[in-house]
Design a protein around this motif. Structure first.
Motif, PDB file in Angstrom:
ATOM      1  N   PHE A  95      45.736 -32.973 115.089  1.00 59.07           N
ATOM      2  CA  PHE A  95      46.075 -31.556 115.006  1.00 59.07           C
ATOM      3  C   PHE A  95      47.305 -31.354 114.129  1.00 59.07           C
ATOM      4  CE2 PHE A  95      48.168 -27.670 116.271  1.00 59.07           C
ATOM      5  CZ  PHE A  95      47.125 -26.771 116.444  1.00 59.07           C
ATOM      6  N   CYS A  96      48.249 -32.271 114.242  1.00 52.89           N
ATOM      7  CA  CYS A  96      49.515 -32.155 113.505  1.00 52.89           C
ATOM      8  C   CYS A  96      49.446 -32.740 112.093  1.00 52.89           C
ATOM      9  CB  CYS A  96      50.635 -32.826 114.295  1.00 52.89           C
ATOM     10  SG  CYS A  96      50.966 -32.026 115.883  1.00 52.89           S
ATOM     11  N   GLY A  97      48.275 -33.179 111.672  1.00 56.51           N
ATOM     12  CA  GLY A  97      48.100 -33.663 110.306  1.00 56.51           C
ATOM     13  C   GLY A  97      48.333 -35.150 110.112  1.00 56.51           C
ATOM     14  N   LYS A  98      48.380 -35.913 111.194  1.00 63.10           N
ATOM     15  CA  LYS A  98      48.561 -37.371 111.112  1.00 63.10           C
ATOM     16  C   LYS A  98      47.280 -38.057 111.582  1.00 63.10           C
ATOM     17  CE  LYS A  98      52.918 -38.473 110.087  1.00 63.10           C
ATOM     18  NZ  LYS A  98      53.431 -39.708 109.598  1.00 63.10           N
ATOM     19  N   GLU A  99      46.203 -37.790 110.899  1.00 62.11           N
ATOM     20  CA  GLU A  99      44.913 -38.337 111.301  1.00 62.11           C
ATOM     21  C   GLU A  99      44.932 -39.863 111.234  1.00 62.11           C
ATOM     22  OE1 GLU A  99      40.196 -37.924 110.175  1.00 62.11           O
ATOM     23  OE2 GLU A  99      41.596 -36.344 109.604  1.00 62.11           O
ATOM     24  N   LEU A 100      44.454 -40.468 112.292  1.00 66.13           N
ATOM     25  CA  LEU A 100      44.374 -41.931 112.358  1.00 66.13           C
ATOM     26  C   LEU A 100      42.974 -42.368 111.950  1.00 66.13           C
ATOM     27  CD1 LEU A 100      46.208 -42.249 115.759  1.00 66.13           C
ATOM     28  CD2 LEU A 100      47.091 -42.962 113.554  1.00 66.13           C
ATOM     29  N   PRO A 101      42.871 -43.441 111.191  1.00 69.58           N
ATOM     30  CA  PRO A 101      41.548 -43.900 110.741  1.00 69.58           C
ATOM     31  C   PRO A 101      40.667 -44.327 111.911  1.00 69.58           C
ATOM     32  CG  PRO A 101      43.325 -45.037 109.567  1.00 69.58           C
ATOM     33  CD  PRO A 101      43.958 -44.256 110.667  1.00 69.58           C
ATOM     34  N   HIS A 102      39.368 -44.102 111.752  1.00 71.44           N
ATOM     35  CA  HIS A 102      38.406 -44.543 112.751  1.00 71.44           C
ATOM     36  C   HIS A 102      38.528 -46.058 112.908  1.00 71.44           C
ATOM     37  CE1 HIS A 102      36.665 -40.572 112.795  1.00 71.44           C
ATOM     38  NE2 HIS A 102      36.641 -40.592 111.471  1.00 71.44           N
ATOM     39  N   GLY A 103      38.442 -46.526 114.150  1.00 70.96           N
ATOM     40  CA  GLY A 103      38.584 -47.943 114.433  1.00 70.96           C
ATOM     41  C   GLY A 103      40.000 -48.346 114.797  1.00 70.96           C
ATOM     42  N   THR A 104      40.986 -47.455 114.568  1.00 71.84           N
ATOM     43  CA  THR A 104      42.369 -47.725 114.930  1.00 71.84           C
ATOM     44  C   THR A 104      42.491 -47.760 116.446  1.00 71.84           C
ATOM     45  OG1 THR A 104      43.198 -46.580 112.963  1.00 71.84           O
ATOM     46  CG2 THR A 104      44.755 -46.856 114.784  1.00 71.84           C
ATOM     47  N   LYS A 105      43.293 -48.692 116.946  1.00 71.85           N
ATOM     48  CA  LYS A 105      43.556 -48.741 118.382  1.00 71.85           C
ATOM     49  C   LYS A 105      44.846 -47.993 118.678  1.00 71.85           C
ATOM     50  CE  LYS A 105      42.640 -52.093 121.131  1.00 71.85           C
ATOM     51  NZ  LYS A 105      41.533 -51.751 121.989  1.00 71.85           N
ATOM     52  N   CYS A 106      44.784 -47.162 119.704  1.00 72.04           N
ATOM     53  CA  CYS A 106      45.966 -46.461 120.193  1.00 72.04           C
ATOM     54  C   CYS A 106      46.044 -46.794 121.675  1.00 72.04           C
ATOM     55  CB  CYS A 106      45.854 -44.965 119.956  1.00 72.04           C
ATOM     56  SG  CYS A 106      47.441 -44.115 120.112  1.00 72.04           S
ATOM     57  N   GLY A 107      46.944 -47.699 122.022  1.00 73.15           N
ATOM     58  CA  GLY A 107      46.923 -48.252 123.368  1.00 73.15           C
ATOM     59  C   GLY A 107      45.637 -49.035 123.529  1.00 73.15           C
ATOM     60  N   SER A 108      44.904 -48.770 124.586  1.00 74.88           N
ATOM     61  CA  SER A 108      43.618 -49.445 124.791  1.00 74.88           C
ATOM     62  C   SER A 108      42.456 -48.652 124.211  1.00 74.88           C
ATOM     63  CB  SER A 108      43.370 -49.673 126.287  1.00 74.88           C
ATOM     64  OG  SER A 108      43.189 -48.428 126.948  1.00 74.88           O
ATOM     65  N   TYR A 109      42.743 -47.462 123.681  1.00 80.22           N
ATOM     66  CA  TYR A 109      41.709 -46.576 123.149  1.00 80.22           C
ATOM     67  C   TYR A 109      41.456 -46.891 121.678  1.00 80.22           C
ATOM     68  CZ  TYR A 109      39.480 -42.153 121.744  1.00 80.22           C
ATOM     69  OH  TYR A 109      38.626 -41.204 121.246  1.00 80.22           O
ATOM     70  N   THR A 110      40.201 -47.047 121.324  1.00 81.66           N
ATOM     71  CA  THR A 110      39.818 -47.246 119.928  1.00 81.66           C
ATOM     72  C   THR A 110      39.196 -45.955 119.419  1.00 81.66           C
ATOM     73  OG1 THR A 110      39.404 -49.591 120.312  1.00 81.66           O
ATOM     74  CG2 THR A 110      38.442 -48.626 118.318  1.00 81.66           C
ATOM     75  N   ILE A 111      39.730 -45.447 118.308  1.00 73.73           N
ATOM     76  CA  ILE A 111      39.206 -44.208 117.742  1.00 73.73           C
ATOM     77  C   ILE A 111      37.784 -44.480 117.268  1.00 73.73           C
ATOM     78  CG2 ILE A 111      39.517 -42.453 115.956  1.00 73.73           C
ATOM     79  CD1 ILE A 111      42.548 -43.193 116.119  1.00 73.73           C
ATOM     80  N   PRO A 112      36.827 -43.716 117.809  1.00 70.41           N
ATOM     81  CA  PRO A 112      35.425 -43.988 117.491  1.00 70.41           C
ATOM     82  C   PRO A 112      35.097 -43.722 116.024  1.00 70.41           C
ATOM     83  CG  PRO A 112      35.621 -42.005 118.832  1.00 70.41           C
ATOM     84  CD  PRO A 112      36.991 -42.592 118.702  1.00 70.41           C
ATOM     85  N   PRO A 113      34.036 -44.378 115.532  1.00 70.30           N
ATOM     86  CA  PRO A 113      33.626 -44.125 114.148  1.00 70.30           C
ATOM     87  C   PRO A 113      33.146 -42.690 113.983  1.00 70.30           C
ATOM     88  CG  PRO A 113      32.030 -45.509 115.277  1.00 70.30           C
ATOM     89  CD  PRO A 113      33.177 -45.312 116.214  1.00 70.30           C
ATOM     90  N   ALA A 114      33.195 -42.220 112.750  1.00 73.09           N
ATOM     91  CA  ALA A 114      32.709 -40.870 112.459  1.00 73.09           C
ATOM     92  C   ALA A 114      31.238 -40.789 112.837  1.00 73.09           C
ATOM     93  CB  ALA A 114      32.894 -40.553 110.975  1.00 73.09           C
ATOM     94  N   SER A 115      30.864 -39.658 113.377  1.00 75.44           N
ATOM     95  CA  SER A 115      29.473 -39.453 113.764  1.00 75.44           C
ATOM     96  C   SER A 115      28.599 -39.445 112.519  1.00 75.44           C
ATOM     97  CB  SER A 115      29.343 -38.117 114.497  1.00 75.44           C
ATOM     98  OG  SER A 115      27.993 -37.767 114.648  1.00 75.44           O
ATOM     99  N   SER A 116      27.430 -40.009 112.647  1.00 75.23           N
ATOM    100  CA  SER A 116      26.503 -40.019 111.500  1.00 75.23           C
ATOM    101  C   SER A 116      26.017 -38.621 111.185  1.00 75.23           C
ATOM    102  CB  SER A 116      25.314 -40.940 111.797  1.00 75.23           C
ATOM    103  OG  SER A 116      24.640 -40.509 112.955  1.00 75.23           O
ATOM    104  N   PHE A 117      26.287 -37.674 112.086  1.00 71.74           N
ATOM    105  CA  PHE A 117      25.871 -36.289 111.861  1.00 71.74           C
ATOM    106  C   PHE A 117      26.928 -35.484 111.137  1.00 71.74           C
ATOM    107  CE2 PHE A 117      23.501 -37.673 115.653  1.00 71.74           C
ATOM    108  CZ  PHE A 117      22.217 -37.518 115.158  1.00 71.74           C
TER     109      PHE A 117
END
Length: 121
Positions: A95-117
């Motif tokens: 939201f604040c403009g610091k988008e994290l790349p898909h696959g990045t881990k934040c704590g134990s959470y992994t940012i999911p890949p972009a939806s194929s849709f």
């Protein structure tokens, strides 16, 4: 389920104690250029597990924009995820403009890949 004033006070107290413990763990690490304390001070209300996801304040975004968010994600102390939602952390960063790349881990959470849709521009 309705909360009484006493229940809300107890929940708020537990939340603040948790944030203070998290803050103590984070500040003792001295990582990420000292940004963690500012993030805790300005963004805690937007990343707690309690309550709905809401858009962060301008003050929170100002701190996020100046922070090394990937560094913060790598140094989430053990136990912090009991009170901090990593999904909300990622939402606030985006939201604040610091988008994290898909696959990045934040704590134990992994940012999911972009939806194929999703439509790529």
């Amino acid at each position: 389920m309705a909360f009484s004033n006493k229940s809300c006070l107890v929940l708020a107290t537990i939340l603040m104690v948790g944030i203070l413990i998290f803050s103590q763990q984070v500040s003792s690490q001295g990582e990420c250029g000292g940004a963690l304390q500012g993030l805790l001070n300005n963004c805690a209300a937007f990343v707690t597990k309690f309550g709905p996801q809401t858009d962060p304040s301008k003050a929170c975004c100002d701190v996020v924009k100046a922070a090394d968010v990937p560094c913060v994600c790598q140094h989430i102390p053990p136990g912090a995820e009991l009170i901090v939602s990593m999904e909300k952390v990622v939402y606030v960063a985006n939201f604040c403009g610091k988008e994290l790349p898909h696959g990045t881990k934040c704590g134990s959470y992994t940012i999911p890949p972009a939806s194929s849709f999703e439509i790529e521009e």
